[in-house]
Design a protein around this motif. Structure first.
Motif, PDB file in Angstrom:
ATOM      1  N   ARG A 136     -18.669  -4.163  -5.924  1.00 21.28           N
ATOM      2  CA  ARG A 136     -18.313  -5.343  -5.061  1.00 21.28           C
ATOM      3  C   ARG A 136     -16.830  -5.137  -4.693  1.00 21.28           C
ATOM      4  O   ARG A 136     -16.341  -5.605  -3.690  1.00 21.28           O
ATOM      5  N   ILE A 137     -16.060  -4.050  -5.124  1.00 21.75           N
ATOM      6  CA  ILE A 137     -14.583  -3.759  -4.933  1.00 21.75           C
ATOM      7  C   ILE A 137     -14.611  -3.186  -3.728  1.00 21.75           C
ATOM      8  O   ILE A 137     -15.342  -1.938  -3.650  1.00 21.75           O
ATOM      9  N   ASN A 138     -13.678  -3.311  -2.618  1.00 21.39           N
ATOM     10  CA  ASN A 138     -13.267  -2.517  -1.534  1.00 21.39           C
ATOM     11  C   ASN A 138     -11.902  -1.852  -2.047  1.00 21.39           C
ATOM     12  O   ASN A 138     -10.941  -2.635  -2.367  1.00 21.39           O
ATOM     13  N   LEU A 139     -11.772  -0.594  -1.891  1.00 21.30           N
ATOM     14  CA  LEU A 139     -10.314  -0.068  -2.273  1.00 21.30           C
ATOM     15  C   LEU A 139      -9.847   0.205  -1.034  1.00 21.30           C
ATOM     16  O   LEU A 139     -10.591   0.789  -0.099  1.00 21.30           O
ATOM     17  N   ILE A 140      -8.472   0.068  -0.650  1.00 19.92           N
ATOM     18  CA  ILE A 140      -7.594  -0.021   0.705  1.00 19.92           C
ATOM     19  C   ILE A 140      -7.125   1.182   0.620  1.00 19.92           C
ATOM     20  O   ILE A 140      -6.042   1.248  -0.227  1.00 19.92           O
ATOM     21  N   TYR A 141      -7.417   2.346   1.541  1.00 20.45           N
ATOM     22  CA  TYR A 141      -6.547   3.389   1.694  1.00 20.45           C
ATOM     23  C   TYR A 141      -5.735   3.492   2.973  1.00 20.45           C
ATOM     24  O   TYR A 141      -6.336   2.764   4.115  1.00 20.45           O
ATOM     25  N   LEU A 142      -4.458   4.072   2.991  1.00 25.70           N
ATOM     26  CA  LEU A 142      -3.846   4.043   4.150  1.00 25.70           C
ATOM     27  C   LEU A 142      -4.130   5.321   5.199  1.00 25.70           C
ATOM     28  O   LEU A 142      -4.907   6.190   4.441  1.00 25.70           O
ATOM     29  N   ALA A 160      -0.434   5.188   9.299  1.00 26.27           N
ATOM     30  CA  ALA A 160       0.066   4.232   8.484  1.00 26.27           C
ATOM     31  C   ALA A 160       1.021   4.886   7.766  1.00 26.27           C
ATOM     32  O   ALA A 160       2.358   4.398   7.810  1.00 26.27           O
ATOM     33  N   GLN A 161       0.906   6.144   7.309  1.00 22.89           N
ATOM     34  CA  GLN A 161       1.910   6.729   6.499  1.00 22.89           C
ATOM     35  C   GLN A 161       3.023   7.018   7.627  1.00 22.89           C
ATOM     36  O   GLN A 161       4.501   6.842   6.976  1.00 22.89           O
ATOM     37  N   LYS A 162       2.914   7.201   8.675  1.00 20.94           N
ATOM     38  CA  LYS A 162       4.164   7.551   9.500  1.00 20.94           C
ATOM     39  C   LYS A 162       4.989   6.273   9.987  1.00 20.94           C
ATOM     40  O   LYS A 162       6.120   6.300  10.251  1.00 20.94           O
ATOM     41  N   LEU A 163       4.231   4.884   9.858  1.00 19.05           N
ATOM     42  CA  LEU A 163       5.158   3.879  10.176  1.00 19.05           C
ATOM     43  C   LEU A 163       5.919   3.497   8.897  1.00 19.05           C
ATOM     44  O   LEU A 163       7.007   2.757   9.142  1.00 19.05           O
ATOM     45  N   GLN A 164       5.923   4.033   7.470  1.00 19.89           N
ATOM     46  CA  GLN A 164       6.674   3.528   6.478  1.00 19.89           C
ATOM     47  C   GLN A 164       8.119   3.635   6.935  1.00 19.89           C
ATOM     48  O   GLN A 164       8.888   2.646   6.597  1.00 19.89           O
ATOM     49  N   GLU A 165       8.543   4.659   7.292  1.00 17.35           N
ATOM     50  CA  GLU A 165      10.101   5.080   7.177  1.00 17.35           C
ATOM     51  C   GLU A 165      10.790   4.137   8.127  1.00 17.35           C
ATOM     52  O   GLU A 165      11.679   3.417   8.078  1.00 17.35           O
ATOM     53  N   LYS A 224      -8.881  -2.389  12.392  1.00 14.14           N
ATOM     54  CA  LYS A 224      -9.085  -2.491  13.886  1.00 14.14           C
ATOM     55  C   LYS A 224      -7.937  -1.294  14.530  1.00 14.14           C
ATOM     56  O   LYS A 224      -8.002  -0.672  15.584  1.00 14.14           O
ATOM     57  N   LEU A 225      -6.780  -1.661  13.811  1.00 15.95           N
ATOM     58  CA  LEU A 225      -5.467  -0.927  14.434  1.00 15.95           C
ATOM     59  C   LEU A 225      -5.687   0.641  13.798  1.00 15.95           C
ATOM     60  O   LEU A 225      -4.723   1.178  14.213  1.00 15.95           O
ATOM     61  N   ASP A 226      -6.654   0.948  13.073  1.00 18.46           N
ATOM     62  CA  ASP A 226      -6.576   2.390  12.371  1.00 18.46           C
ATOM     63  C   ASP A 226      -5.574   2.701  11.384  1.00 18.46           C
ATOM     64  O   ASP A 226      -5.171   3.588  11.485  1.00 18.46           O
ATOM     65  N   LEU A 227      -5.178   1.628  10.734  1.00 19.47           N
ATOM     66  CA  LEU A 227      -4.226   1.703   9.790  1.00 19.47           C
ATOM     67  C   LEU A 227      -4.589   1.795   8.301  1.00 19.47           C
ATOM     68  O   LEU A 227      -3.915   2.364   7.548  1.00 19.47           O
ATOM     69  N   VAL A 228      -5.758   1.384   8.010  1.00 20.65           N
ATOM     70  CA  VAL A 228      -6.207   1.358   6.567  1.00 20.65           C
ATOM     71  C   VAL A 228      -7.701   1.540   6.621  1.00 20.65           C
ATOM     72  O   VAL A 228      -8.572   1.314   7.867  1.00 20.65           O
ATOM     73  N   LYS A 229      -8.333   1.895   5.689  1.00 22.40           N
ATOM     74  CA  LYS A 229      -9.765   2.018   5.675  1.00 22.40           C
ATOM     75  C   LYS A 229     -10.277   1.325   4.114  1.00 22.40           C
ATOM     76  O   LYS A 229      -9.643   1.375   3.150  1.00 22.40           O
ATOM     77  N   LEU A 273       0.777  -1.154  -0.076  1.00 22.74           N
ATOM     78  CA  LEU A 273      -0.030  -0.066   0.123  1.00 22.74           C
ATOM     79  C   LEU A 273       0.916   1.201   0.011  1.00 22.74           C
ATOM     80  O   LEU A 273       0.414   2.165  -0.575  1.00 22.74           O
ATOM     81  N   TRP A 274       2.023   1.210   0.592  1.00 20.41           N
ATOM     82  CA  TRP A 274       2.891   2.131   0.476  1.00 20.41           C
ATOM     83  C   TRP A 274       3.410   2.660  -0.987  1.00 20.41           C
ATOM     84  O   TRP A 274       3.539   3.564  -1.392  1.00 20.41           O
ATOM     85  N   LYS A 275       3.703   1.525  -1.591  1.00 16.58           N
ATOM     86  CA  LYS A 275       4.053   1.822  -3.064  1.00 16.58           C
ATOM     87  C   LYS A 275       2.779   2.251  -3.576  1.00 16.58           C
ATOM     88  O   LYS A 275       3.018   3.082  -4.666  1.00 16.58           O
ATOM     89  N   GLN A 276       1.649   1.598  -3.556  1.00 20.95           N
ATOM     90  CA  GLN A 276       0.543   2.200  -4.433  1.00 20.95           C
ATOM     91  C   GLN A 276      -0.842   2.032  -3.279  1.00 20.95           C
ATOM     92  O   GLN A 276      -1.214   0.744  -3.066  1.00 20.95           O
ATOM     93  N   GLU A 277      -1.501   2.882  -2.948  1.00 21.99           N
ATOM     94  CA  GLU A 277      -2.728   2.936  -2.112  1.00 21.99           C
ATOM     95  C   GLU A 277      -3.872   2.924  -2.911  1.00 21.99           C
ATOM     96  O   GLU A 277      -3.897   2.993  -4.104  1.00 21.99           O
ATOM     97  N   GLY A 278      -5.148   2.520  -2.404  1.00 24.94           N
ATOM     98  CA  GLY A 278      -6.296   2.838  -3.061  1.00 24.94           C
ATOM     99  C   GLY A 278      -6.479   1.437  -4.026  1.00 24.94           C
ATOM    100  O   GLY A 278      -7.127   1.536  -5.220  1.00 24.94           O
TER     101      GLY A 278
END
Lengths: 146, 146
Positions: B94-100, B104-109, B80-85, B49-54
């Motif tokens: 039918r499709i769920n798009l997954i966003y950060l 979650a963005q803070k965790l990347q580095e 539940k961890l509030d890292l994605v939506k 998701l960090w490479k490409q979200e949604g």
DNA sequence: TTTACTTAGTTGCACAAACAACTATATGTC
DNA sequence: GACATATAGTTGTTTGTGCAACTAAGTAAA
């Protein structure tokens, strides 16, 4: 010293063990198709017992790189399948020695054959010298981290 | 053609993925020590998701080599961890798009740094050309079996 | 437009892994 | 012998995997 071989894209496969996961899945399918009611994890325990039975659960932990609870439950399930027996050690009542049943002895040849077959499929087209290098690297990785 | 590189003793490590298991455990420990409340599997989803979200859950399946139920539950837990939506696609309900999330963005580095660090520890003392051969072999194994 | 088929995602179940907390047995020391 | 300590194994909890069965939504063909 930063062994900077790992650009982002390559990091992923190493951490997730893409290749070994694929091998395990393929072998599990072969077991299922052959009617062997056996998980890869159960097979990995039998694997060491075929080499030497009557060893303790702790020795199985060391051999299979699993913790004690994992081995307890794998032995539980192998006992339910009537493939192994726990025998309390005479010398040290804390220790369970694990023995194979006749049924488990029968599984050795067939399952080892399927495992070898799987690896041959996995390594088809890979030259022997590259396989050797790969084995060597994986061993070093393990030694570096253990 | 029987690529008979595999005597018994060597077969085991390949099937069980000793090396990649060791890498994953080391990285998990680093996450824990750093106070990152994150499993390696959850991280592997974030990684893509960090490479490409949604992207859709199905695309996450393909990217992470997992089946749909596994991704459903990983996304459940990441939510539940509030890292994605999950966001229902407009075009195809039918499709769920997954966003950060911002969190979650803070965790990347930090987490990517720990992953790189882990690989450097794993591959310390391994010459670059051998690493290349190893990567090549593992890729072929995966391609042969997928 | 009704029917069949396909695709995306979810749920139930059995199995396994990692960690912490626990019991039982053995060992070493005073 | 009594104590502390170490070792072997078990149990509970959370998380993840793989399979089968399921629902909902889209597609294609009659």
């Amino acid at each position: 010293m930063s062994n900077n071989q790992f650009k982002k894209g390559e990091l992923y496969s190493f951490v997730t063990g893409k290749a070994s996961t694929a091998i395990a899945r393929r072998l599990q399918k072969k077991f299922n198709n052959a009617g062997l009611n056996l998980t890869i994890e159960q097979w990995s325990v039998l694997y060491h017992l075929w080499k030497q039975e009557g060893i303790s659960q702790q020795e199985l932990c060391n051999a299979t790189f699993r913790d004690k609870p994992s081995i307890t439950r794998l032995v539980d399930n192998l006992e339910k399948l009537d493939l192994v027996k726990r025998v309390a050690s005479e010398n040290d009542r804390r220790i369970n020695l694990i023995y194979l049943t006749k049924q488990a002895q029968k599984l050795q040849e067939q399952s080892m054959g399927l495992a070898e077959e799987t690896l041959n499929e996995a390594l088809e087209t890979v030259p022997a010298d590259k396989i050797d290098v790969c084995k060597e690297v994986l061993q070093i990785v393990y030694d570096n981290l253990k």
